[in-house]
Write an enzyme that holds these catalytic residues in place. Structure first.
Site, PDB file in Angstrom:
ATOM      1  N   ARG A   1     -15.362 -21.359  31.576  1.00 23.70           N
ATOM      2  CA  ARG A   1     -16.745 -20.988  31.224  1.00 23.70           C
ATOM      3  C   ARG A   1     -16.807 -20.525  29.774  1.00 23.70           C
ATOM      4  NH1 ARG A   1     -21.265 -16.640  33.292  1.00 23.70           N
ATOM      5  NH2 ARG A   1     -22.804 -18.253  33.635  1.00 23.70           N
TER       6      ARG A   1
ATOM      7  N   GLY B   1     -28.406 -17.611  38.143  1.00 23.44           N
ATOM      8  CA  GLY B   1     -27.890 -16.285  38.475  1.00 23.44           C
ATOM      9  C   GLY B   1     -28.955 -15.366  39.015  1.00 23.44           C
ATOM     10  N   ARG B   2     -29.914 -15.029  38.123  1.00 25.35           N
ATOM     11  CA  ARG B   2     -30.916 -14.045  38.528  1.00 25.35           C
ATOM     12  C   ARG B   2     -31.737 -14.548  39.713  1.00 25.35           C
ATOM     13  NH1 ARG B   2     -32.339 -12.714  32.287  1.00 25.35           N
ATOM     14  NH2 ARG B   2     -31.523 -14.815  32.093  1.00 25.35           N
TER      15      ARG B   2
ATOM     16  N   GLN C   1     -13.487 -16.371  39.691  1.00 23.40           N
ATOM     17  CA  GLN C   1     -13.543 -16.299  38.230  1.00 23.40           C
ATOM     18  C   GLN C   1     -12.505 -15.283  37.748  1.00 23.40           C
ATOM     19  OE1 GLN C   1     -16.428 -14.255  35.829  1.00 23.40           O
ATOM     20  NE2 GLN C   1     -16.864 -16.099  34.637  1.00 23.40           N
TER      21      GLN C   1
ATOM     22  N   TYR D   1     -15.339 -11.729  26.091  1.00 23.18           N
ATOM     23  CA  TYR D   1     -14.172 -11.146  26.753  1.00 23.18           C
ATOM     24  C   TYR D   1     -12.889 -11.688  26.105  1.00 23.18           C
ATOM     25  CZ  TYR D   1     -17.569  -9.120  29.862  1.00 23.18           C
ATOM     26  OH  TYR D   1     -18.625  -8.393  30.349  1.00 23.18           O
TER      27      TYR D   1
HETATM   28  C1  PHB Z   1     -22.058  -7.360  32.954  1.00 25.92           C
HETATM   29  O1  PHB Z   1     -21.565  -6.705  33.872  1.00 25.92           O
HETATM   30  O2  PHB Z   1     -23.022  -6.965  32.303  1.00 25.92           O
HETATM   31  C2  PHB Z   1     -21.451  -8.637  32.635  1.00 25.92           C
HETATM   32  C3  PHB Z   1     -20.276  -8.997  33.268  1.00 25.92           C
HETATM   33  C4  PHB Z   1     -19.701 -10.210  32.968  1.00 25.92           C
HETATM   34  C5  PHB Z   1     -20.302 -11.028  32.038  1.00 25.92           C
HETATM   35  C6  PHB Z   1     -21.451 -10.674  31.409  1.00 25.92           C
HETATM   36  C7  PHB Z   1     -22.035  -9.460  31.720  1.00 25.92           C
HETATM   37  O3  PHB Z   1     -19.737 -12.184  31.739  1.00 25.92           O
END
Ligand code: PHB
Length: 365
Positions: free
Chosen positions: A228, A321-322, A99, A181
């Site tokens: 994404r 993810g989690r 990524q 971002y």
């Molecule tokens: C984070 O480190 O909190 C974080 C990093 C990348 C993301 C979202 C959150 O896209």
């Protein structure tokens, strides 16, 4: 029902063994110089039973970084150190993508190479959120507005990072255009008030990401490049009066390029947080319907809701993810209906093995 998750799928000409992805997750276990570590190889090997592994956000330049110990893909040493990590992630037949990340105004002068505030499309600071510094949460600064030459330099940095990703053995790359971002800062009118060809109309605000895709396309085939988006999130103050039109225009514009996939973060997720539903939310299905290519949906899914998205034709692949942090053998657990371990917050963003590689496996990797 969750059998649907175990059907093979073709992505960028590669056959993936299942539709379950490890989405990109910042874990801050690289060295200070952005070189990946042996510990990271162990972490990815543990989770290599996904069909697709998208490694954590990886910066294209030192200016593109905000948090401590995130990996990079701009130096020879980083490329060499990624090789064993990529090989570990590939050890069970998964496709493995990098990524590519530039945080823009989410950085801070304390981590910029020149000690000055970070760069962004416009000199508009984030006000509703705080910067996660090693000493706690502190306010963001007013960023410096990028010059035209500065933009061209970042376009080149993405192309270089894509070439480096290929050299390190990655099958493809994902552009991180979610979560407020740099790409998201260009897309949204609340963070982009430029009056040149990169600001103003939707067409102009899409220009930066399209220039990056053109440049990255010279480094690797576009069917190995995914993107994404988090269309419903205003995390880190990326606001726009009409996000639905904005992201719909982007998805339509991407179609002729034949990208590997469109990766959508579900509504209700804001960056790393679950925030519940919002009446303005854009259902993933609405954007998925506009996409000619494969779609990944990630964010707060269970095996059941994910399998339903696949069955309904909304998603071709689904990310967890989690759940994948806490259950390294997640596909095995889904397949056998095994209990799922819970996530511990200690060690999410710092430390060594604890909270990273010490979650129990039913299946030994
Ligand atoms: C984070 O480190 O909190 C974080 C990093 C990348 C993301 C979202 C959150 O896209």
């Amino acid at each position: 029902m969750s059998e649907r998750l175990f059907e093979p799928v073709v992505l960028g000409g590669q056959v993936l063994p299942n539709r379950i992805i490890l989405p990109p997750l910042t874990r801050s276990r690289a060295n200070e110089d952005g070189t990946p570590t042996e510990l990271m190889a162990r972490y990815y090997r543990q989770r290599a039973s996904a069909g697709l592994v998208i490694c954590e956000g990886t910066v294209v330049s030192p200016q593109g970084a905000s948090y401590a110990r995130v990996p990079g893909l701009y130096s020879r040493e980083q490329v060499d150190a990624w090789r064993p990590v990529v090989a570990a992630a590939k050890s069970n037949g998964a496709a493995v993508y990098a990524q590519l990340w530039h945080v823009g105004r989410q950085a801070h002068s304390s981590v910029q190479p020149d000690g000055l505030p970070p760069f962004a499309p416009s000199a508009i600071p984030i006000v509703d959120w705080k910067y996660r510094s090693p000493h706690g949460r502190i306010p963001f600064e007013r960023p410096r507005e990028l010059s035209i030459d500065g933009i061209a330099e970042i376009v080149d940095q993405f192309a270089r990072a894509a070439r480096n990703a290929r050299d390190a053995g990655f099958d493809g790359v994902e552009l991180h255009a979610a979560n407020g971002y740099l790409f998201d800062q260009f897309l949204n009118s609340g963070s982009n008030v430029r009056t040149d060809k990169y600001g103003g109309s939707v067409e102009n605000r899409l220009r930066f990401i399209k220039e990056v895709l053109d440049a990255v396309g010279n480094a690797m085939p576009l069917n190995r490049v995914g993107i994404r988006l988090s269309p419903s999130s205003s995390w880190m103050d990326v606001t726009d009066p009409d996000k639905k039109s904005l992201y719909s225009a982007l998805v339509r514009d991407l179609n002729p390029r034949g990208l590997s996939y469109l990766h959508l973060v579900e509504p209700g997720i804001a960056g790393s947080l679950s925030v519940g539903s919002d009446p303005e939310a854009i259902p993933s299905a609405d954007l998925a319907e506009l996409s000619d290519g494969p779609v990944i949906v990630t964010g707060g899914l269970s095996a059941e809701t994910a399998a339903a998205l696949v069955a309904e034709g909304v998603a071709d692949l689904v990310g967890f993810g989690r759940l994948f942090i806490a259950n390294p053998d997640l596909p095995h657990r889904f397949r056998h209906g095994s209990d799922l371990a819970g996530l511990r917050s200690a060690g999410l963003y710092s430390g060594a093995e604890a909270g990273y590689t010490d979650y129990p496996h039913i299946l030994t990797p």
